[in-house]
Design a protein around this motif. Structure first.
Motif: not given
Lengths: 345, 284
Positions: A79, A81, A83, A85-88, B180, B182-183, B186, B189
């Motif tokens: 999925m 998103f 935003s 939602a990449l892991f920083p 966030d 959604t982290l 994510a 998922t």
């Protein structure tokens, strides 16, 4: 059946029905766009498919088995998103390898897959970069690669391109579509941009107020919208009140439109005609007459605004068949019967 | 927003107020303390200005070394316990509705209004044999006879964790609220169970916040001098207790000052080490 089936899927938040009895069959390998104005329930529907929300009623069936009770992390979907939602705290490579690492795949396999995917998204050599150092378009691609790392059974995207500028967005639409065709993965994209849906989808699902208003291939949605809501939402259109006269002909502003008859049993309807199908002619020769109120010459197209009976009709023409009309001039509006669609409200 | 580098003296004006406050309330008192630590103790009065290193020399003994070591270990344990409890708690709190969050935060803030003395005596009652929580366990049939849980190390640790916990939550709260959501979705998922997603996405994404909170609680716990006295035995007394004892009861200001300076230096060194290790890790 191979593919995804939604059966009477409903989601209630208190008294509010966000998604209302949605039924949809998506064959394997199809690119679906869920399209609708904000608040129409398209994101909620996608989140239910992903397992991030539980449906209040109904079932989600994938390749013949009911996946409604399966938790998100066991669905093996990818999925993207809104935003991203990449892991920083991870690099590009670590982000893409995340679903493989979670499943304890061997390191060599992870590294090989990351290389493959980086090549696929044209970012070879970026594996060691921190995600914070990427541009918007590059992050977008990394998010897509991460979702595809596992060869997901379903590829879900929630307004994936909305953060990009217009030019990049159009390029990414084409790229995303080509990527999907190459991989053959069943893909569902949520969008409120009808151009995006037209560019990418095999199947466009127009939603409004939690229900599916029409599900059809893009060109059919455009040419044969199911109702006035769909016609208005997909591209721009002229909507005119039409009613039946004694002979069953469709009339607009009290004058019959040549060659267009009302569906039997229908007294009133909405006539939809696309601006590019409206032709302007000398006064008295069209379906009705109007006055030119504004001309917008955009170079590639010329839009002429005609006022008639209190309504404004827009006609779009290319420079080659530019109508020879001036501001304030009386013109005849020609409605070609095969371009007109009569719709219920 | 782009900031211009300061060009003339007037551009530095906003610095004046904080600089003044720091000087009056930190630099001056701390300098006085350093000076006093080199003075000579006068048993009849207070101290006489001098330059002797006796105060530091006296400190370099096995006894004080042991106390210093115990103080540091206790502070580290308190910090670790507080973050281990407060981080998951605050994370779950930020997932609750606004109303629930407000109620919890108000309750936590009200705990801050309790003084260390009240906390100490409340826990000493709760841990006592006659009126303590073991009576509840006896009533529930889990224990045979009520037991005194203090004085002891566990009681000291509990009291100090209790005291520092509201601060920990309040420091973690803003960072976790901004995280966030959604982290986490994510990660789910992509195949991580909720617990795993929490451990390998939320925790590492907030690593800097966690390190900062650990340091804050550590420093906070080092300064605690009442709870170890109320809830612990003399061997559980921290350096702060001894400093208080020397300064107030033994009237030995120079020695107390020397211990305080030493404690500050050790603390600074540890915090610096922690930051350095953290930076090296994030660079790797």
């Amino acid at each position: 059946m191979s593919g995804l089936s939604l059966k009477d899927v409903t989601k209630r938040f208190g008294d509010f029905k966000a998604v209302d009895t949605v039924n949809l069959d998506v064959p394997h390998g199809t690119f679906v766009c869920l399209l609708g104005p904000s608040g129409c329930g398209k994101t909620t529907l996608l989140r239910m498919i992903a397992g991030l929300e539980d449906p209040s009623e109904g079932a989600i069936v994938l390749d013949g088995s009911d996946i409604t009770p399966v938790p998100t992390h066991k669905r093996d979907f990818g999925m993207v998103f809104q935003s991203l939602a990449l892991f920083p705290h991870l690099t590009v490579g670590q982000n893409i390898a995340y679903p493989l690492r979670i499943r304890n795949r061997p390191r060599e396999e992870q590294a090989r897959r990351v290389d493959e995917l980086l090549k696929l998204i044209h970012l070879s050599g970026f594996a060691e970069r921190p995600v914070a150092k990427l541009s918007g378009g590059q992050r977008q691609r990394v998010a897509i690669a991460r979702a595809l790392a596992l060869s997901p059974r379903l590829f879900l995207l929630d307004e994936p391109l909305s953060a990009l500028d217009a030019k990049l967005r159009e390029a990414m639409q084409v790229e995303l579509r080509q990527l999907q065709q190459r991989l053959g993965v069943t893909t569902i994209v949520v969008t409120h941009d009808q151009r995006e849906a037209m560019t990418m989808a095999d199947l466009v699902v127009v939603m409004g107020e939690g229900r599916i208003r029409q599900a059809a291939p893009p060109i059919e949605i455009y040419r044969r919208p199911a109702d006035a809501f769909v016609a208005d939402f997909i591209g721009s259109t002229n909507l005119l009140e039409a009613s039946a006269d004694g002979a069953g002909r469709a009339t607009v502003f009290g004058r019959p439109v040549a060659g267009l008859s009302m569906p039997s049993g229908l007294a009133r309807a909405v006539l939809s005609i696309r601006p590019e199908d409206v032709r302007l002619a000398a006064a008295g020769t069209g379906a009705f007459d109007g006055t030119v109120t504004f001309v917008r010459d955009l170079g590639a197209t010329i839009e002429t605004f005609v006022e008639a009976g209190g309504e404004t009709i827009v006609a779009v023409a290319t420079p080659r068949d530019k109508p020879d009309v001036g501001l304030g001039q009386a013109v005849g509006v020609v409605l070609s019967p095969d371009a007109c669609v009569l719709l219920t409200r | 927003m782009r900031r211009e580098p300061p060009r003339n003296l007037a551009d530095y004006a906003p610095l004046a107020f904080p600089a003044l406050m720091l000087t009056v309330f930190f630099v001056v008192p701390f300098s006085i303390m350093i000076a006093v630590s080199f003075f000579r103790r006068d048993p009849a009065g207070f101290y006489t200005p001098d330059f002797v290193v006796d105060n530091y020399a006296r400190f370099l003994s096995v006894f004080f070394g042991g106390v210093l070591g115990f103080s540091l270990v206790l502070a580290v344990l308190v910090a670790a316990c507080c973050v281990a409890i407060a981080f998951p708690f605050t994370f779950l709190l930020t997932r609750c509705s606004r109303r629930v969050q407000t109620v919890w935060l108000v309750c936590l803030l009200s705990v801050l209004s309790l003084s260390e003395v009240i906390i100490g005596f409340a826990w000493s009652t709760l841990f006592s044999r006659t009126a303590g929580i073991t009576n509840l366990l006896v009533a529930a049939g889990l224990m045979e006879a009520p037991q005194a849980l203090l004085p002891g190390f566990g009681a000291v640790l509990t009291g100090m964790v209790y005291q520092a916990l509201p601060y920990t939550v309040l420091v973690l709260y803003p960072a976790l609220v901004r995280l966030d959501p959604t982290l986490l979705e994510a990660a789910r998922t992509l195949g991580a169970s909720p617990t795993r997603a929490f451990l390998n996405v939320v925790v590492p994404a907030l690593r800097n916040t966690i390190v900062a909170t650990l340091i804050m609680v550590f420093v906070f716990a080092l300064g605690s001098y009442l709870l170890p006295q109320i809830l612990g035995r003399p061997q559980h007394w921290t350096l702060s207790v001894l400093i208080t004892d020397q300064a107030i009861y033994q009237s030995n200001m120079p020695f107390a000052a020397a211990m305080a300076v030493f404690l500050v230096l050790i603390t600074l060194a540890l915090v610096g080490l922690m930051l350095m290790v953290g930076r090296k890790e994030s660079a790797a």
